[in-house]
Design a protein around this motif. Structure first.
Motif, PDB file in Angstrom:
ATOM      1  N   ALA A 285       0.844  -1.202   0.000  1.00 27.69           N
ATOM      2  CA  ALA A 285       0.000   0.000   0.000  1.00 27.69           C
ATOM      3  C   ALA A 285       0.878   1.250   0.000  1.00 27.69           C
ATOM      4  O   ALA A 285       0.582   2.245  -0.657  1.00 27.69           O
ATOM      5  CB  ALA A 285      -0.927  -0.006   1.208  1.00 27.69           C
ATOM      6  N   PHE A 286       1.977   1.183   0.726  1.00 24.53           N
ATOM      7  CA  PHE A 286       2.887   2.335   0.793  1.00 24.53           C
ATOM      8  C   PHE A 286       3.556   2.559  -0.565  1.00 24.53           C
ATOM      9  O   PHE A 286       3.671   3.674  -1.048  1.00 24.53           O
ATOM     10  CB  PHE A 286       3.918   2.104   1.894  1.00 24.53           C
ATOM     11  CG  PHE A 286       4.793   3.300   2.169  1.00 24.53           C
ATOM     12  CD1 PHE A 286       4.238   4.525   2.519  1.00 24.53           C
ATOM     13  CD2 PHE A 286       6.171   3.195   2.103  1.00 24.53           C
ATOM     14  CE1 PHE A 286       5.042   5.627   2.789  1.00 24.53           C
ATOM     15  CE2 PHE A 286       6.979   4.294   2.369  1.00 24.53           C
ATOM     16  CZ  PHE A 286       6.413   5.509   2.709  1.00 24.53           C
ATOM     17  N   ARG A 287       3.985   1.461  -1.174  1.00 27.74           N
ATOM     18  CA  ARG A 287       4.623   1.588  -2.493  1.00 27.74           C
ATOM     19  C   ARG A 287       3.662   2.166  -3.527  1.00 27.74           C
ATOM     20  O   ARG A 287       4.038   2.968  -4.364  1.00 27.74           O
ATOM     21  CB  ARG A 287       5.106   0.219  -2.984  1.00 27.74           C
ATOM     22  CG  ARG A 287       6.466  -0.165  -2.438  1.00 27.74           C
ATOM     23  CD  ARG A 287       6.935  -1.482  -3.038  1.00 27.74           C
ATOM     24  NE  ARG A 287       7.548  -2.312  -2.027  1.00 27.74           N
ATOM     25  CZ  ARG A 287       8.761  -2.098  -1.533  1.00 27.74           C
ATOM     26  NH1 ARG A 287       9.487  -1.101  -1.967  1.00 27.74           N
ATOM     27  NH2 ARG A 287       9.236  -2.881  -0.591  1.00 27.74           N
ATOM     28  N   LEU A 293       1.740   7.939   4.965  1.00 30.83           N
ATOM     29  CA  LEU A 293       2.636   7.998   6.115  1.00 30.83           C
ATOM     30  C   LEU A 293       2.845   6.590   6.660  1.00 30.83           C
ATOM     31  O   LEU A 293       1.905   5.959   7.138  1.00 30.83           O
ATOM     32  CB  LEU A 293       2.046   8.888   7.210  1.00 30.83           C
ATOM     33  CG  LEU A 293       1.681  10.311   6.785  1.00 30.83           C
ATOM     34  CD1 LEU A 293       0.948  11.034   7.909  1.00 30.83           C
ATOM     35  CD2 LEU A 293       2.930  11.077   6.377  1.00 30.83           C
ATOM     36  N   LEU A 294       4.053   6.107   6.548  1.00 31.26           N
ATOM     37  CA  LEU A 294       4.374   4.796   7.087  1.00 31.26           C
ATOM     38  C   LEU A 294       5.009   5.004   8.454  1.00 31.26           C
ATOM     39  O   LEU A 294       6.018   5.693   8.573  1.00 31.26           O
ATOM     40  CB  LEU A 294       5.352   4.085   6.155  1.00 31.26           C
ATOM     41  CG  LEU A 294       5.763   2.670   6.575  1.00 31.26           C
ATOM     42  CD1 LEU A 294       4.589   1.708   6.398  1.00 31.26           C
ATOM     43  CD2 LEU A 294       6.950   2.192   5.752  1.00 31.26           C
ATOM     44  N   ALA A 300      11.917  -2.583  11.319  1.00 29.27           N
ATOM     45  CA  ALA A 300      10.983  -2.834  10.219  1.00 29.27           C
ATOM     46  C   ALA A 300      11.317  -1.996   8.995  1.00 29.27           C
ATOM     47  O   ALA A 300      11.065  -2.401   7.873  1.00 29.27           O
ATOM     48  CB  ALA A 300       9.553  -2.563  10.681  1.00 29.27           C
ATOM     49  N   ALA A 301      11.928  -0.835   9.205  1.00 27.20           N
ATOM     50  CA  ALA A 301      12.157   0.077   8.080  1.00 27.20           C
ATOM     51  C   ALA A 301      13.537  -0.059   7.470  1.00 27.20           C
ATOM     52  O   ALA A 301      13.871   0.641   6.534  1.00 27.20           O
ATOM     53  CB  ALA A 301      11.943   1.511   8.534  1.00 27.20           C
ATOM     54  N   ARG A 302      14.329  -0.987   7.985  1.00 27.99           N
ATOM     55  CA  ARG A 302      15.700  -1.096   7.476  1.00 27.99           C
ATOM     56  C   ARG A 302      15.736  -1.352   5.989  1.00 27.99           C
ATOM     57  O   ARG A 302      15.079  -2.230   5.486  1.00 27.99           O
ATOM     58  CB  ARG A 302      16.417  -2.235   8.190  1.00 27.99           C
ATOM     59  CG  ARG A 302      17.054  -1.672   9.415  1.00 27.99           C
ATOM     60  CD  ARG A 302      17.783  -2.683  10.210  1.00 27.99           C
ATOM     61  NE  ARG A 302      18.181  -1.993  11.431  1.00 27.99           N
ATOM     62  CZ  ARG A 302      18.495  -2.566  12.561  1.00 27.99           C
ATOM     63  NH1 ARG A 302      18.493  -3.861  12.639  1.00 27.99           N
ATOM     64  NH2 ARG A 302      18.819  -1.854  13.592  1.00 27.99           N
ATOM     65  N   GLY A 303      16.519  -0.564   5.317  1.00 30.77           N
ATOM     66  CA  GLY A 303      16.738  -0.832   3.900  1.00 30.77           C
ATOM     67  C   GLY A 303      15.578  -0.512   2.974  1.00 30.77           C
ATOM     68  O   GLY A 303      15.703  -0.673   1.783  1.00 30.77           O
ATOM     69  N   ILE A 304      14.465  -0.064   3.511  1.00 36.34           N
ATOM     70  CA  ILE A 304      13.334   0.213   2.628  1.00 36.34           C
ATOM     71  C   ILE A 304      13.716   1.297   1.633  1.00 36.34           C
ATOM     72  O   ILE A 304      14.249   2.328   1.996  1.00 36.34           O
ATOM     73  CB  ILE A 304      12.108   0.676   3.434  1.00 36.34           C
ATOM     74  CG1 ILE A 304      11.511  -0.504   4.188  1.00 36.34           C
ATOM     75  CG2 ILE A 304      11.055   1.292   2.524  1.00 36.34           C
ATOM     76  CD1 ILE A 304      10.366  -0.115   5.076  1.00 36.34           C
ATOM     77  N   ASP A 305      13.452   1.049   0.374  1.00 28.57           N
ATOM     78  CA  ASP A 305      13.782   2.011  -0.654  1.00 28.57           C
ATOM     79  C   ASP A 305      12.539   2.314  -1.470  1.00 28.57           C
ATOM     80  O   ASP A 305      12.171   1.579  -2.365  1.00 28.57           O
ATOM     81  CB  ASP A 305      14.893   1.444  -1.551  1.00 28.57           C
ATOM     82  CG  ASP A 305      15.259   2.416  -2.660  1.00 28.57           C
ATOM     83  OD1 ASP A 305      14.916   3.609  -2.545  1.00 28.57           O
ATOM     84  OD2 ASP A 305      15.881   1.971  -3.628  1.00 28.57           O
ATOM     85  N   VAL A 306      11.853   3.354  -1.113  1.00 25.23           N
ATOM     86  CA  VAL A 306      10.692   3.782  -1.872  1.00 25.23           C
ATOM     87  C   VAL A 306      11.022   5.172  -2.377  1.00 25.23           C
ATOM     88  O   VAL A 306      11.306   6.078  -1.597  1.00 25.23           O
ATOM     89  CB  VAL A 306       9.421   3.789  -0.983  1.00 25.23           C
ATOM     90  CG1 VAL A 306       8.244   4.366  -1.740  1.00 25.23           C
ATOM     91  CG2 VAL A 306       9.105   2.371  -0.518  1.00 25.23           C
TER      92      VAL A 306
END
Ligand code: ADP
Ligand code: MG
Length: 527
Positions: A285-287, A293-294, A300-306
């Motif tokens: 949903a965020f992508r 707002l996530l 949980a947010a490590r490495g997230i690349d959006v």
């Protein structure tokens, strides 16, 4: 910078790189790609957002022979999100060459992963625990692995994966290349490198060379009990395309996500206690942009690349500089500008200073937007929405008839005002700005006067008092007003708008080693 086609890569890999939209190699890529192609072990150190994935991914994919249905490379990554992300980037670059990649991680059905592994994949990207699980079951064999990568190695060590990583190493053949990537180089990593790497080439991209776009770093001083309101004001006054908000605890993340949803924001929470399916749903949903707002924990947010993350907001201040750097690396991806906002409560000022010291950078202080500024901005947004709706010229049958009737009897201007009032008044009801009312403190106009229970008896001098206030409450020394120091107590004046923060920061603190107590002065204390 040499172009990608100077590396003598397979044209199919070059096509994959072009399909990704990469025009030229980033600094870490320029150095890593040839070294890995030459067969060297490599340690790559660079901040997040510098393109480390492709730095190992491109030579790794070049190395794969797609006609051999064997696992030829493995990548270890700290989290499932990261494993998925790396797998996805390798899949895209390797698509023209028909390289099969597979992410494996805990939380997903192992049966499904076993089936997928049996199809014959070339590159496996996994979290250490699940990778080991497959190795022990014999559902994954590494006998033919030529390149092994440890991605975000510092994170993996932080998360306690060292034993699992070493256990995985035992399954690798003697002859293989080992690559290690990390944003920082704590001793544990050096140790790992010494133990398993052969004459590693150490490649680092220093601060100045980082192509990472500018991330503007700002902090806001907020009070603990008005934190949510402060956050909302910030959100309402900033152009947030997509934001990641960091909370300290899982419960804090849940609470904040719920509170934001209740106030009408498109928010979703992400943390380690959620079922995998639920996490995937939130991430997707965020992508897609359905969630703006996530709200997440560090892990949980490590490495997230959006790509569209315009803002990283530290709702809770990070524990240390390393976490700060990792967090803000979630914005300013792929060449876009990013904003990193940190909320700081009075008790957290020291923490902020220590982070600043470690990163060797200062965050810019910014005033919280006032209610009037927020209202003004919301009016602007509303005006834009109205104009857009009018310009679309689509029929709105539901209301056309009633407006027809009413305009016959009333002034259209007055009617529009009444309609907006009915529809939106609650959006603009002004909250209460003042959290504290210090009452009459006998201060000069625009100031608040505080009483401090120590004076000359504790060797307090004006300069030290000013310094303590300036440092601990983050206000300029020249903003501190009149000071009176007596034998056993003192008075100090600070600007009204800074007073609540000063009060919370210094009500129980030490000045000059002495424990002090600060409270609003009463005019009768005045002498
Ligand atoms: P790191 O692992 O260093 O944090 P990533 O590998 O996740 O960074 O890359 C950050 C972003 O930059 C990704 O969106 C990636 O697709 C993009 N990127 C990587 N290399 C290049 C390049 N050469 N040109 C443009 N964008 C790139
Ligand atoms: Mg990375």
């Amino acid at each position: 910078m040499k172009p990608f086609d100077s590396f003598q890569l397979d044209p199919l890999i070059l096509k994959g790189i072009r399909d990704m939209g990469f025009e030229e190699p980033s600094p870490i890529q320029s150095e890593c790609i040839p070294a890995v192609l030459r067969g060297e072990d490599v340690i790559g150190q660079a901040q997040t957002g510098t393109g480390k994935t492709a730095a190992f991914g491109i030579p790794l994919l070049e190395h794969v022979d797609p006609s051999r249905r064997k696992v030829q490379s493995v990548v270890l990554a700290p989290t499932r999100e990261l494993a998925i992300q790396v797998s996805e980037e390798l899949r895209r670059i390797g698509r023209p060459k028909r390289v099969q990649t597979l992410p494996i991680y805990g939380g997903q059905s192992i049966g499904r992963q076993i089936k997928a592994l049996k199809q014959g994949v070339h590159v496996v990207i996994g979290t250490p625990g699940r990778m080991l699980d497959h190795l022990r079951r014999g559902t994954l064999r590494l006998n033919d692995v030529e390149i092994m990568v440890l991605d975000e190695a510092d994170e993996m060590l932080d998360m306690g994966f060292i034993d699992d990583i070493e256990a995985v190493m035992k399954y690798l053949p003697e002859q293989r290349q080992l690559l290690l990537f990390s944003a920082t180089m704590p001793p544990g990593i050096r140790h790992l490198a010494q133990k398993y790497m052969k004459k590693p080439r150490y490649i680092t991209v220093s601060r100045g060379e980082v192509t990472a776009p500018v991330i503007e770093q700002v902090y806001y001083k907020v009070l603990e009990n008005g934190k949510l309101d402060s956050l909302c004001r910030i959100l309402d006054s900033e152009d947030v395309e997509q934001g990641i908000l960091f909370g300290r605890t899982k419960k804090g993340v849940d609470d904040l996500a719920e509170a934001l949803q209740a106030r009408g924001y498109l928010a979703g929470g992400l943390h380690g206690d959620m079922a995998q399916q639920q996490r995937d749903r939130v991430m997707n949903a965020f992508r897609r942009g359905d969630i703006e707002l996530l709200v997440a924990t560090d892990v949980a947010a490590r490495g997230i690349d959006v790509g569209r993350v315009s803002h990283v907001i530290n709702y809770d201040i990070p524990q240390d500089a390393e976490s700060y750097v990792h967090r803000i690396g979630r914005t300013g991806r792929a060449g876009r500008a990013g904003m990193a906002l940190t909320l700081v409560t009075p008790r957290e000022m020291k923490q902020l200073r220590s982070i600043e010291q470690e990163i060797g950078d200062r965050l810019t202080p910014r005033e919280l937007p006032t209610l009037e500024e927020v209202a003004e901005r919301q009016q602007q947004v509303l005006a834009e929405q109205l104009a857009e709706t009018i310009e679309k010229e689509e029929p709105i049958p539901l209301f056309e008839e009633i407006v027809e009737k009413l305009t016959a009897e009333h002034d259209p201007k007055k009617m529009a005002v009444a309609a907006l009032h009915l529809a939106f008044a609650d959006r603009f009801t002004s909250g209460n700005d003042a959290v504290y009312d210090f009452g009459e403190t006998g201060a000069s106009p625009g100031m608040v006067r505080f009483f401090i229970n120590v004076g000359r008896n504790a060797d307090i001098r004006p300069r030290e008092l000013v310094k303590a206030i300036a440092e601990q409450a983050g206000i300029a020394a020249k903003k501190v007003g009149r000071i009176n120091i007596y034998d056993r107590f003192s008075f100090v004046e600070v600007p009204e708008e800074a007073a609540p923060f000063v009060f919370e920061a210094l009500r129980q603190t030490r000045i000059n080693g002495a424990r002090v107590n600060l409270e609003p002065a009463r005019p009768r204390n005045r002498r």
